[in-house]
Design an enzyme around this catalytic site. Structure first.
Site, PDB file in Angstrom:
ATOM      1  CG  HIS A   6      33.016  60.936  50.019  1.00  0.00           C
ATOM      2  ND1 HIS A   6      34.470  60.882  49.482  1.00  0.00           N
ATOM      3  CD2 HIS A   6      33.176  61.831  50.989  1.00  0.00           C
ATOM      4  CE1 HIS A   6      35.083  61.461  50.348  1.00  0.00           C
ATOM      5  NE2 HIS A   6      34.634  62.285  51.495  1.00  0.00           N
ATOM      6  CG  ASP A   9      31.580  54.932  50.984  1.00  0.00           C
ATOM      7  OD1 ASP A   9      31.821  54.970  52.203  1.00  0.00           O
ATOM      8  OD2 ASP A   9      31.823  55.955  50.343  1.00  0.00           O
ATOM      9  CD  GLN A  18      29.960  60.023  56.945  1.00  0.00           C
ATOM     10  OE1 GLN A  18      29.471  60.036  58.098  1.00  0.00           O
ATOM     11  NE2 GLN A  18      31.152  60.683  56.475  1.00  0.00           N
ATOM     12  CE  LYS A  37      34.366  59.546  57.061  1.00  0.00           C
ATOM     13  NZ  LYS A  37      34.741  61.053  56.792  1.00  0.00           N
ATOM     14  CB  CYS A  45      34.488  64.880  49.522  1.00  0.00           C
ATOM     15  SG  CYS A  45      35.876  65.678  50.412  1.00  0.00           S
TER      16      CYS A  45
END
Lengths: 417, 148
Positions: free
Chosen positions: A134, A211, A214, A237, A375
């Protein structure tokens, strides 16, 4: 012909009807049709318990934290620090000092870039990322490149959307100072087998940032078992409020890092000659924090844990398999990102129809998906496409909603085909 | 919000079979347009004789609205003067953004098919990208324009 009938029934016992009752926003019509919300990778929705916890906090307990001797300030502080403990337990960090509250994943990555990397990396030092990151895990490193002359190296991906482990082993070397990797790709859904990347990074003495934006809403995360040095994620999220996120960092690393913003709450004493910084984690939390955000996130975690992350992952996997099968039957539809191990994200193209048109037409059918580059413009560049349509599922979605998506895509083909 | 207002037959037709599509060689002026939100990329080429646009073509990729709008643009501006094109752009802009736009349909011709776009605010940029790009070409702008 009707896969909804022939497909095996859900093996995971999740009372989705009851779960859906907990999410007020799902019960509305959009453009005259019952809402089908399939944009969870962009942002999930919130259960009533989270909304009520935030309201209750503002109605009963709000004051500034870490400051007052009065009752409300103590309540707010207890709730805020209690949230930190909930998060520590959720990701199995050793210590609440390792849980830094930030605005979101983006800020967490920037904090590491500016406070961990910038003071210690030399010109020519290499930061290794992958081609499916991302923008939040690309641009902070590019800023650092401008600031200190660091070198950004990119591990390629293959046609399935998997990060190339062989190439990674060639790229990591004596100048590599950090591996910054997505745990799950937002654009394609690929679950990156980060454990084996971390193992190799360890052998090279290279610290690892993940990261997790997600990953954490959809799968159990244990930062100690992973062995990563930093783990970044966003509250919004995973059923929590926006403007809230977490940087997990190993204590010894955070201890050695200078503060990256100065102000109140991050100090022990201030004079014009000398300021003594606060201890972890407050050293990194300058100014009045997002107290309600932390409380909302902790409540969201309570909700997720009540259902169970393992069961959520299993149910979402079944939804993904169902969606993949159903969408594959739509004429002219091509799924982008076909890694064997995926989170419940399906990015796709419809032959001859631009994703933006798909998004508009689906919206008139009450179906919310994301269209665009997500993104992750380098990912689009790799597949030589300007954009994709992306359906991303959560545990409150149903097979019937996937059927609605498929029907709306058939409708799209009629309108523009 | 009726989908048929947005994807009128004229729009669907011009998306499927864009007119004046391709590179204009040689071209007196050209400009690139980019809508980063959806990844639309257009290049608009024009040849000029004095104040008149004698030929215009476009190429690129985009959604149905941006491709159809560009195709309609090429048909509408060919033979017009710069100042006539500017007036036409003002009319189209009003059509795309204002509910009470008092634009003479006769002046717009086929471009009137874009009126449904105003019901879909997220799509206004798709329809206006080609116009901004043509403007940039006419101003011989060297820099790519964007809708952002």
């Amino acid at each position: 012909m009707n896969a909804a009938v022939t497909a095996p029934r859900s093996a995971t016992t999740l009372d989705v009807a009851a779960i859906r009752r907990d999410f007020p926003i799902l019960h509305q019509a959009v453009n005259g049709k019952p809402l089908v919300y399939l944009d969870n990778a962009a942002s999930s929705q919130r259960p009533k318990s989270v909304i009520e916890a935030i309201s209750r906090y503002y109605e009963h307990d709000h004051a500034n934290v870490h400051r007052g001797v009065h009752t409300l300030s103590q309540r707010a502080t207890d709730a805020y620090e209690g949230a930190r403990e909930t998060i520590r337990r959720f990701i199995n960090a050793r210590d609440t000092k390792e849980i830094v509250f930030v605005r979101g994943t983006t800020e967490a990555v920037n904090l590491v870039a500016q406070s961990f990397a910038r003071p210690r990396f030399q010109p020519g030092d290499e930061i290794l990322i992958s081609a499916l990151e991302h923008h939040a895990n690309i641009v902070p490193w590019q800023l650092l490149r401008e600031q200190i002359g660091a070198v950004l190296k990119v591990i390629p991906i293959n046609e399935q959307g998997e990060v190339d482990f062989i190439e990674f082993q060639k790229l990591i070397g004596p100048r590599t100072r950090l591996l910054a990797l997505a745990h799950v790709s937002n654009a394609l859904g690929t679950i990156v087998p980060v454990e084996k990347f971390i193992k190799v990074a360890r052998q090279h003495g290279v610290p690892v940032l993940l990261d997790g934006a997600q990953a954490i809403p959809h799968t159990p995360v244990d930062v100690q078992a992973l062995g990563c040095d930093f783990y970044c994620f966003s509250s919004h999220k995973m059923l929590g409020p926006t403007g809230m996120g977490v940087l997990y960092g190993k204590r010894e690393l955070l201890e050695a890092m200078p503060p990256w913003q100065g102000g109140g709450d991050m100090i022990l004493s201030v004079s014009f000659e000398k300021t003594t910084f606060n201890q972890l984690p407050w050293k990194f939390e300058a100014g009045t924090p997002h107290i309600a955000g932390a409380i909302g996130l902790a409540t969201a975690i309570d909700y997720l844990e009540k259902i169970g992350m393992d069961r959520i992952a299993a149910y979402e996997h079944e939804l993904l398999e169902y969606a993949t099968e159903r969408l594959s039957q739509v004429p002219g539809l091509r799924i982008v990102g076909t890694a064997p191990d995926k989170a419940a994200v399906v990015s796709f193209m419809l032959d001859g129809i631009h994703p933006h048109d798909i998004g508009t037409i689906l919206d008139t059918e009450g179906v919310a998906i994301r269209t665009g580059h997500h993104c992750a413009m380098p990912v689009m560049e790799f597949f030589k496409i300007p954009a994709t349509a992306r359906a991303s599922m959560s545990f409150y979605n149903t097979r019937e909603e996937i059927d609605r998506l498929v029907a709306a895509l058939e409708h799209t083909r009629q309108v523009l085909g | 919000m009726d989908l048929k207002d947005l994807y009128r037959d004229v729009i669907v037709d011009h998306n499927r079979h864009p007119r004046n599509f391709g590179k204009l060689e040689p071209a007196d002026v050209h400009a690139d347009g980019h809508n980063p939100l959806c990844g639309d990329r257009l290049t608009v080429y024009a040849n000029l004789k004095g104040e008149h646009i004698t030929d215009v073509k476009f190429e690129g990729t985009g959604c149905a609205i941006s491709v159809a709008s560009a195709s309609l643009l090429t048909e509408a501006v060919k033979g017009k003067t710069r100042s006539e094109v500017k007036e036409l752009f003002d009319d189209v802009h009003a059509l795309l953004t204002q509910h009470d736009a008092s634009v003479d349909p006769a002046r717009l011709g086929k471009l009137a098919a874009l009126s449904g776009v105003r019901e879909f605010p997220a799509r206004v940029k798709c329809a206006s990208l080609c116009w901004h790009t043509l403007n940039a070409a006419l101003e011989r702008a060297a820099e790519p324009v964007t809708t952002e």
